[in-house]
Design an enzyme around this catalytic site. Sequence first.
Site, PDB file in Angstrom:
ATOM      1  N   ARG B  95       0.799  -1.214   0.000  1.00  0.00           N
ATOM      2  CA  ARG B  95       0.000   0.000   0.000  1.00  0.00           C
ATOM      3  C   ARG B  95       0.840   1.275   0.000  1.00  0.00           C
ATOM      4  NH1 ARG B  95      -4.115  -2.190   4.420  1.00  0.00           N
ATOM      5  NH2 ARG B  95      -2.108  -2.968   5.093  1.00  0.00           N
ATOM      6  N   LYS B 202       1.955 -19.792   7.114  1.00  0.00           N
ATOM      7  CA  LYS B 202       1.055 -20.071   8.212  1.00  0.00           C
ATOM      8  C   LYS B 202       0.596 -18.744   8.834  1.00  0.00           C
ATOM      9  CE  LYS B 202       3.970 -19.942  12.158  1.00  0.00           C
ATOM     10  NZ  LYS B 202       4.421 -20.442  13.401  1.00  0.00           N
ATOM     11  N   ASP B 231       6.232 -24.093   5.438  1.00  0.00           N
ATOM     12  CA  ASP B 231       6.535 -24.378   6.832  1.00  0.00           C
ATOM     13  C   ASP B 231       8.057 -24.310   6.881  1.00  0.00           C
ATOM     14  OD1 ASP B 231       7.203 -25.476   9.255  1.00  0.00           O
ATOM     15  OD2 ASP B 231       5.488 -26.827   9.282  1.00  0.00           O
ATOM     16  N   HIS B 232       8.593 -23.159   7.325  1.00  0.00           N
ATOM     17  CA  HIS B 232      10.027 -22.947   7.109  1.00  0.00           C
ATOM     18  C   HIS B 232      10.874 -23.984   7.835  1.00  0.00           C
ATOM     19  CE1 HIS B 232       9.430 -20.652  10.828  1.00  0.00           C
ATOM     20  NE2 HIS B 232      10.664 -20.993  11.094  1.00  0.00           N
ATOM     21  N   LYS B 236      14.756 -26.450   6.718  1.00  0.00           N
ATOM     22  CA  LYS B 236      16.011 -26.486   7.471  1.00  0.00           C
ATOM     23  C   LYS B 236      16.796 -27.752   7.167  1.00  0.00           C
ATOM     24  CE  LYS B 236      14.641 -23.696  11.416  1.00  0.00           C
ATOM     25  NZ  LYS B 236      15.611 -22.618  11.223  1.00  0.00           N
ATOM     26  N   GLU B 270      11.051 -20.957  22.995  1.00  0.00           N
ATOM     27  CA  GLU B 270      11.523 -19.631  22.619  1.00  0.00           C
ATOM     28  C   GLU B 270      11.819 -18.871  23.900  1.00  0.00           C
ATOM     29  OE1 GLU B 270       9.355 -17.931  18.850  1.00  0.00           O
ATOM     30  OE2 GLU B 270       7.957 -19.024  20.088  1.00  0.00           O
ATOM     31  N   ASP B 289      -0.199 -22.053  17.152  1.00  0.00           N
ATOM     32  CA  ASP B 289       0.855 -21.358  16.428  1.00  0.00           C
ATOM     33  C   ASP B 289       1.993 -22.305  16.076  1.00  0.00           C
ATOM     34  OD1 ASP B 289       2.087 -19.090  15.340  1.00  0.00           O
ATOM     35  OD2 ASP B 289       3.290 -18.789  17.143  1.00  0.00           O
ATOM     36  N   HIS B 294       4.532 -26.973  12.979  1.00  0.00           N
ATOM     37  CA  HIS B 294       5.934 -27.372  13.097  1.00  0.00           C
ATOM     38  C   HIS B 294       6.111 -28.688  13.847  1.00  0.00           C
ATOM     39  CE1 HIS B 294       6.606 -23.489  11.530  1.00  0.00           C
ATOM     40  NE2 HIS B 294       6.516 -22.819  12.662  1.00  0.00           N
ATOM     41  N   LYS B 392       6.718 -19.864  25.059  1.00  0.00           N
ATOM     42  CA  LYS B 392       7.468 -18.613  24.985  1.00  0.00           C
ATOM     43  C   LYS B 392       8.038 -18.314  26.367  1.00  0.00           C
ATOM     44  CE  LYS B 392       5.280 -16.498  21.038  1.00  0.00           C
ATOM     45  NZ  LYS B 392       6.482 -16.590  20.209  1.00  0.00           N
TER      46      LYS B 392
END
Lengths: 356, 540
Positions: B95, B202, B231-232, B236, B270, B289, B294, B392
């Site tokens: 935008r 995702k 799905d990164h 890997k 994390e 999430d 994953h 987390k």
Amino acid sequence: MTIDLTDTTSGKIAAALVQARLKSGSPTTGAVLTLVVATEERHHYDALKAAGQAAREHPARIIVVIERPEIARTRLDAEVRVGDERGPGEVIVLRLYGELSSHADAVVLPLLLPDVPVVTWWPDAGPEVPSADPLGAFAQRRITDAAEYHKPMDKLKARAFGYQPGDTDLAWTRLTPWRSMLAAALDQYPRKIVSASVSGEEGNPSARVLAVWLRQRLGVTVTRTADEGPGITGVHLVTESGPISLTRPDGELATLSVPGQPDRPVALKRRETAELIAEELRRLDPDDVYSRLLAEIDVPFTEPLKVAGPTVEAAAKEAAKLGEPAPVAVAAEDAQTALDALETRDAHHSKPDGEI
Amino acid sequence: MSGYSAKAKQDDDDDRFTASITHQMLDAIEHEGSDVANPLRDPQDRRLPRIAGPCGLVIFGVTGDLSRKKLMPAIYDLANRGLLPPGFALVGFARRDWEDQDFAQVVYESVKEHARTPFRDEVWKQLAEGFRFVSGEFGDPAAFEQLKNTIDELDRLRGTNGNHAFYLSVPPKFFPGVVQQLKESGLSDGGPDAWRRVVIEKPFGHDLASAKELNEVVGNVFPPKSVFRIDHYLGKETVQNILALRFANEMFEPIWNRNYVDHVQITMAEDIGIGGRAGYYDGIGAARDVIQNHLLQLMALTAMEEPGSFDADSIFTEKVKVLSAVQLPENLAAHTVHGQYTAGWQGGEKVIGFLEEDGIAPASNTDTYAAIKLEVDTRRWAGVPFYLRTGKRLGRRVTEIAVVFQRAPHLPFTATMTEELGQNALVIRVQPDEGVTVRFGSKVPGTSMEVRDVSMDFQYGEAFTESSPEAYERLILDVLLGDAPLFPRREEVELGWRILDPISAFWAEHCTPAQYPSGTWGPKEADEMLERDGRVWRRP
């Protein structure tokens, strides 16, 4: 950590390595191969730097062997580096003085890592038959560089004669980006090729290897032009509807042109030695494509070499040795015109080299 | 050990390579006006890499974080490695009121800052000529008309030949609009000789119903083989190495079953909080999430049977078999836990609790920690629990798969000799510090017989990571090549929700989240959950 050992033996060097590893707190080694670098004192710094960079992709024990036969007293000196900031793995620099310099294999053999493959690299002119060299005999892969010798074709011919599976030469490795771009161009524009041409720096062994590869894969006449480089400056694959051209006048940015399509810029920088070595270390099995190519390295080309420069005499001697037609001189700016004319001609009557 | 795995990796590469040759040869054969295979391609010539054919990439939401930190650098790195086609085009859509040059400047800065490989002028020149920017709203037909013109122009000027991938780096609520516009403006169909692909990130929905709806929306416009779900994790190297480790070796597979394995723990921790993502995170939570995609993917790769080959269909078939065989515990209260972090000291830094974060309702029930127990009802795994946890503000950032083996059935030692002997374990460290650890018992030096756990370590890492490609590089290249083994398909996504939905529903109805101080390894309820089974969480 660097440990200097003077007047030492392989056993003491091995012990120093274990000690150093224990001290740095990592008692196992993650190396996947042993890289033996057989070089001269004046080249060892650059060679070691390149090997160290390649080892970032393939953790290795690097053994640099420097022979110093000119020093009379027989002696072995070693520098052992472990956990260097330069990269992982271990580096051993060996200096072999006097009589010992002709028995490098006896010093190196006990220092090879158990089980993992051994690769030997000669950054200088290197031996004619790598597998017969004491440092090449125990290696799965033997890397030479014909371009380091002042008469590269002589070396390539000798190595073709003494070829053993596992031999490879950086003159061939340097071509990978060119070859992959040409193959990709043909993927995108699949047409029958009626002739091809290669231009590159005079005496550049890669230019000839590329010409031989194209002749072998395409089965068409390949013309060659010698210019001032740098390296390979252009390849043209002529189709019925015009040439597919990949030209790189400056050694960095190339242009790909395909008939009926817009020109596209292609980054095709000449690669550093470290990148070449890393590519070689990626696969350690014999390179069959290279071996087939090497077998035809001295099959003469039927078209005379076009020389755009004042050095026709030198090129003539080389051509006579290979049984090729005498080179013809062309003005640098005419080289392209001559090439274009030839392409038009070839588009009509193509005659494969195999017919002679 | 390291040599072994490195070899395995190489074998894996070989497989990919053979596949790509066939792929490219087929392409060459199918190509209009040609009846010859490319004479410069030789199946034995393994130096030639896969280069994507002529194509372009359009990124929607190009001003976002993902785009600047991951996508643009990955594109540069691919170009630097010589894997992008000459004439590659990158179109940004957002935008902002930008010109092409402004966009190029943004890409330039992102590449300078985040690219993995050194900056080189000639590579930049190759790329920069193909940058275009289209300004507009995601729902504005005029902007899509403009995009179409831009793409047509690129086909003409840059020779992208009508092949374009659309990367939707936008929140999912915009998907329907963008996809619909792509269809209406005729961008979703490139004609018989060109491909159009769509890449989505995702979350693929927030429950089964919404995932199905999303899949419908995308599926109405693009055929299944043109939809690439990123799905990164699957990009890997270490995750791909799971397959190499299991199927290229003889020493692991024979014990990779219920006869020897006691249980499996899959952890993704994390150390950060929700940061600025409150808007997205509240109401979604850790399980949706992370576990749904994953962790279930990691579990599928760990538990699946050997695929017939390494092509997309075979791997997909095996993954789906595992995911369909997943059983939830009957007593969800005893075998699942969700929690929220409270204020605490995270690695020496004072941090606030989840409920105190900006944008989070003080009474929010959203989970920032989730642990669940699953079983796989197959002959190989019957009775072996898989414990999945994520959170987390845990102790440190780590992702790993730990396969914990049973105790030796008989120990010819007295109890005092083996007091410090635990269970053997094989740990695949996915990130950071990629590698594999094997834990086993060893005699403690000394005159008495005493056995203690030791670890043997393979560092995939210190060296390989520096030169090994980022996940996004691999995934973007695969999209451009049309190679799909590393992308979860619709069925996998829906199976994931089928597994997770009952758990989310149970949590929503029956319990409030457990609390755990930031910087610890989760709530004590999670420890109790394993205690019930006579097990403990591994400290990662």
